[in-house]
Design a protein around this motif. Structure first.
Motif, PDB file in Angstrom:
ATOM      1  N   ARG A  35       3.598 -11.228   0.577  1.00 11.53           N
ATOM      2  CA  ARG A  35       2.872 -10.998   1.861  1.00 11.53           C
ATOM      3  C   ARG A  35       2.989  -9.548   2.401  1.00 11.53           C
ATOM      4  O   ARG A  35       2.503  -8.552   2.616  1.00 11.53           O
ATOM      5  N   VAL A  36       4.439  -9.255   2.273  1.00 13.54           N
ATOM      6  CA  VAL A  36       4.878  -8.021   2.615  1.00 13.54           C
ATOM      7  C   VAL A  36       4.458  -6.919   1.824  1.00 13.54           C
ATOM      8  O   VAL A  36       4.098  -5.670   2.130  1.00 13.54           O
ATOM      9  N   LEU A  37       4.704  -7.017   0.440  1.00 15.66           N
ATOM     10  CA  LEU A  37       4.314  -6.040  -0.490  1.00 15.66           C
ATOM     11  C   LEU A  37       2.755  -5.887  -0.555  1.00 15.66           C
ATOM     12  O   LEU A  37       2.349  -4.771  -1.341  1.00 15.66           O
ATOM     13  N   GLY A  38       1.824  -6.782  -0.063  1.00 14.32           N
ATOM     14  CA  GLY A  38       0.618  -6.571  -0.093  1.00 14.32           C
ATOM     15  C   GLY A  38       0.062  -7.374  -1.246  1.00 14.32           C
ATOM     16  O   GLY A  38      -1.210  -6.897  -1.828  1.00 14.32           O
ATOM     17  N   ASP A  93       7.426   4.671  -3.090  1.00 16.19           N
ATOM     18  CA  ASP A  93       6.233   4.161  -2.633  1.00 16.19           C
ATOM     19  C   ASP A  93       6.161   3.027  -1.382  1.00 16.19           C
ATOM     20  O   ASP A  93       5.620   2.973  -0.796  1.00 16.19           O
ATOM     21  N   THR A  94       7.128   2.160  -1.459  1.00 11.63           N
ATOM     22  CA  THR A  94       7.444   1.186  -0.490  1.00 11.63           C
ATOM     23  C   THR A  94       8.845   1.291   0.346  1.00 11.63           C
ATOM     24  O   THR A  94       9.593   1.384  -0.717  1.00 11.63           O
ATOM     25  N   ILE A 140       1.452 -11.027  17.452  1.00 10.57           N
ATOM     26  CA  ILE A 140       0.821 -10.864  15.964  1.00 10.57           C
ATOM     27  C   ILE A 140       1.267  -9.861  15.310  1.00 10.57           C
ATOM     28  O   ILE A 140       1.583  -8.922  15.702  1.00 10.57           O
ATOM     29  N   GLU A 141       1.803 -10.393  14.023  1.00  9.08           N
ATOM     30  CA  GLU A 141       2.429  -9.598  13.127  1.00  9.08           C
ATOM     31  C   GLU A 141       1.490  -9.608  11.707  1.00  9.08           C
ATOM     32  O   GLU A 141       1.510 -10.269  11.176  1.00  9.08           O
ATOM     33  N   GLY A 142       0.662  -8.668  11.697  1.00 12.00           N
ATOM     34  CA  GLY A 142      -0.067  -8.389  10.543  1.00 12.00           C
ATOM     35  C   GLY A 142      -1.387  -9.300  10.700  1.00 12.00           C
ATOM     36  O   GLY A 142      -2.163  -9.396  11.436  1.00 12.00           O
ATOM     37  N   SER A 143      -1.267 -10.243   9.968  1.00 15.33           N
ATOM     38  CA  SER A 143      -2.387 -11.222   9.973  1.00 15.33           C
ATOM     39  C   SER A 143      -1.703 -12.806  10.482  1.00 15.33           C
ATOM     40  O   SER A 143      -2.651 -13.587  10.291  1.00 15.33           O
ATOM     41  N   ARG A 144      -0.616 -12.703  10.783  1.00 15.22           N
ATOM     42  CA  ARG A 144      -0.070 -13.731  11.265  1.00 15.22           C
ATOM     43  C   ARG A 144       0.211 -14.095  12.634  1.00 15.22           C
ATOM     44  O   ARG A 144       0.938 -13.041  13.259  1.00 15.22           O
ATOM     45  N   TYR A 180       0.435   0.603  -1.121  1.00 19.64           N
ATOM     46  CA  TYR A 180      -0.220  -0.544  -1.858  1.00 19.64           C
ATOM     47  C   TYR A 180      -0.474  -1.703  -0.716  1.00 19.64           C
ATOM     48  O   TYR A 180      -1.023  -2.645  -1.278  1.00 19.64           O
ATOM     49  N   GLY A 181      -0.006  -1.375   0.565  1.00 26.48           N
ATOM     50  CA  GLY A 181      -0.665  -2.364   1.436  1.00 26.48           C
ATOM     51  C   GLY A 181      -0.580  -2.192   2.908  1.00 26.48           C
ATOM     52  O   GLY A 181      -0.109  -0.957   3.252  1.00 26.48           O
ATOM     53  N   SER A 182      -0.373  -3.246   3.733  1.00 29.30           N
ATOM     54  CA  SER A 182      -0.386  -2.992   5.167  1.00 29.30           C
ATOM     55  C   SER A 182       1.175  -2.918   5.451  1.00 29.30           C
ATOM     56  O   SER A 182       2.196  -3.416   4.595  1.00 29.30           O
TER      57      SER A 182
END
Length: 454
Positions: free
Chosen positions: A81-84, A233-234, A299-303, A256-258
């Motif tokens: 989830r964290v890595l996208g 990159d991350t 709300i943390e991201g989509s959670r 590569y993600g949020s």
């Protein structure tokens, strides 16, 4: 004879100067200029003429295809989830955190799952092979595709990567790596920057994903120059108190993600275990009928995550009242106390004020302002907040309760965990619906406290 010259390099931003400064002229930090030895005996290489055909050719953005993008599954939903969505081939991932927080542990656990189908090379500059084997036995890691190597010379590491041709590389840690051509000691600004550059070129050239562990300084940020975070990159960062079981993995940077997603883990004697329902863990052990505690939803991201906010207001024994915040912005706490006094008539001038977000969670979202205010007022008046109530809303400087985003998602999470009263901004009532809980819209702080007080 080699010409030796000393230069001073800022450990925060990498600014280089021939003389020492107490304050870095570039980033403004104090006492960060460290002396390093620079060898100037080598003459600059001559520039060879080459034809323009050897240069990279520009492509139209419509001609570039992303159909072959592939992400490796780590076997951990929270990390994915964290890595996208997983590990991207050829990516360079920097993992930071306090000592003992679980950086090496989570990497070793990844090896067990991914080692069933991929060849993994684990490079350690801090532990011996025997120490790595003992930790692997404790975590139950016995994959035959896991190869370990104890080396600090980054050139040797890159050469072995080319020889072994692994599918995934882990370097623990970048501060122990060194480049023999440089005279500075391992962990210095120049060494960290150049070693990371060499690892990055190897990862991109061979299209191999690579994890790099980074130490943190006393302020909690990743040690080394800021350019280190620009190269990779991350950037992942482990948060949480080492004395508590909860660990938060947050993406500070992700190409590569949020960067809004977080992963929640629990530290056990057999390693890190992912927590799929963090709200239940963060609310476990919540006291009943006690003043100074209130439940909110962030709300943390989509959670959506339900968290307990605790406030304590007590008579100050000194001339100046003390304020302290754990897991919450100190400056925003000072602003909320000023609004409570000026706009709502709750006086904290002669009281010490303490705020704590339970479970080691750090929340920067303004939507928990109302919950913080309810906890402080509850402690000041020694009146408990309804244990079945969830409170969220942003407080403005005029004392008004402003609307927040994704209110319906917060309501659904509160109802799912059995809460029957939800206090939210009045302007959010128009776009939400709920038949299993009472929705109470409030316009100011006094209305909110009347709605939640027992």
């Amino acid at each position: 004879m080699a010409k030796i010259k000393s230069v001073y390099i800022c450990s925060e931003c990498g600014y280089e100067s021939p003389k020492w400064y107490g304050k870095c002229p570039s980033c403004g930090e104090w006492n960060t200029m460290n002396e390093e030895i620079k060898d100037t005996s080598k003459s600059s290489p001559t520039v060879k003429s080459r034809s323009f055909s050897s240069y990279a050719k520009p492509y139209s953005i419509t001609e570039i295809s992303t159909d072959d993008e592939h992400r490796y599954d780590t076997g951990c939903k929270e990390l994915n989830r964290v890595l996208g969505g997983g590990i991207v081939k050829g990516s360079l991932i920097l993992l930071g955190g306090d000592p003992g927080i679980g950086k090496s542990t989570v990497l070793m656990q990844i090896c067990q799952f991914m080692g069933s189908s991929l060849k993994i090379l684990y490079v350690s500059g801090e532990e011996s092979k025997r120490q790595l084997k003992l930790r692997a036995n404790r975590l139950g890691v016995n994959s035959p595709n896991l190869y370990v190597m104890t080396e600090t010379d980054v050139e040797v590491v890159c050469e072995q990567i080319k020889n072994v041709k692994p599918d995934l590389v882990m370097v623990d840690s970048i501060q122990t790596m060194n480049l023999t051509e440089l005279n500075s000691s391992p962990g210095s600004v120049t060494q960290v920057r150049e070693c990371t550059n060499m690892l990055m070129r190897t990862a991109k050239g061979m299209d191999v994903p690579m994890f790099v562990v980074g130490h943190v300084n006393k302020e909690g940020s990743i040690a080394g120059p800021k350019v280190l975070e620009h190269i990779v990159d991350t950037v992942l960062h482990f948060e949480g108190d080492k004395q508590m079981a909860c660990r938060i993995l947050r993406a500070v940077k992700n190409r590569y993600g949020s960067t809004n997603e977080i992963g929640v883990f629990e530290m056990t004697d057999t390693g890190l275990k992912e927590v799929e329902n963090p709200s239940v863990m963060l609310l476990s052990g919540r006291p009943k009928n006690v003043s100074g505690t209130c439940v909110t939803c962030t709300i943390e991201g989509s959670r959506p995550i339900l968290a307990e906010t605790q406030g304590l207001a007590t008579q100050s024994g000194y001339g100046n009242a003390r304020r302290m915040a754990t897991g919450y912005d100190y400056n925003r706490l000072s602003m909320l106390l000023a609004v409570l006094e000026k706009r709502a008539g709750y006086y904290f001038s002669n009281n010490d004020a303490y705020i704590n977000i339970v479970g080691g969670l750090r929340v920067d979202e303004p939507a928990i302002d109302l919950s913080i205010a309810m906890a402080l007022i509850s402690s000041l008046k020694d009146t408990p907040v309804d244990e079945n109530a969830v409170v969220f809303g942003e407080i403005g400087l005029a004392g008004e309760i402003r609307s927040v985003s994704q209110a319906q998602m917060r309501i659904n999470e509160a109802v799912r965990l059995g809460f029957t009263r939800i206090v939210l901004p009045y302007h959010n009532l128009k776009g939400v619906h709920c038949s299993d809980a009472e929705l109470i819209g409030v316009r100011n702080i006094r209305e909110a406290f009347e709605a939640v007080s027992v």
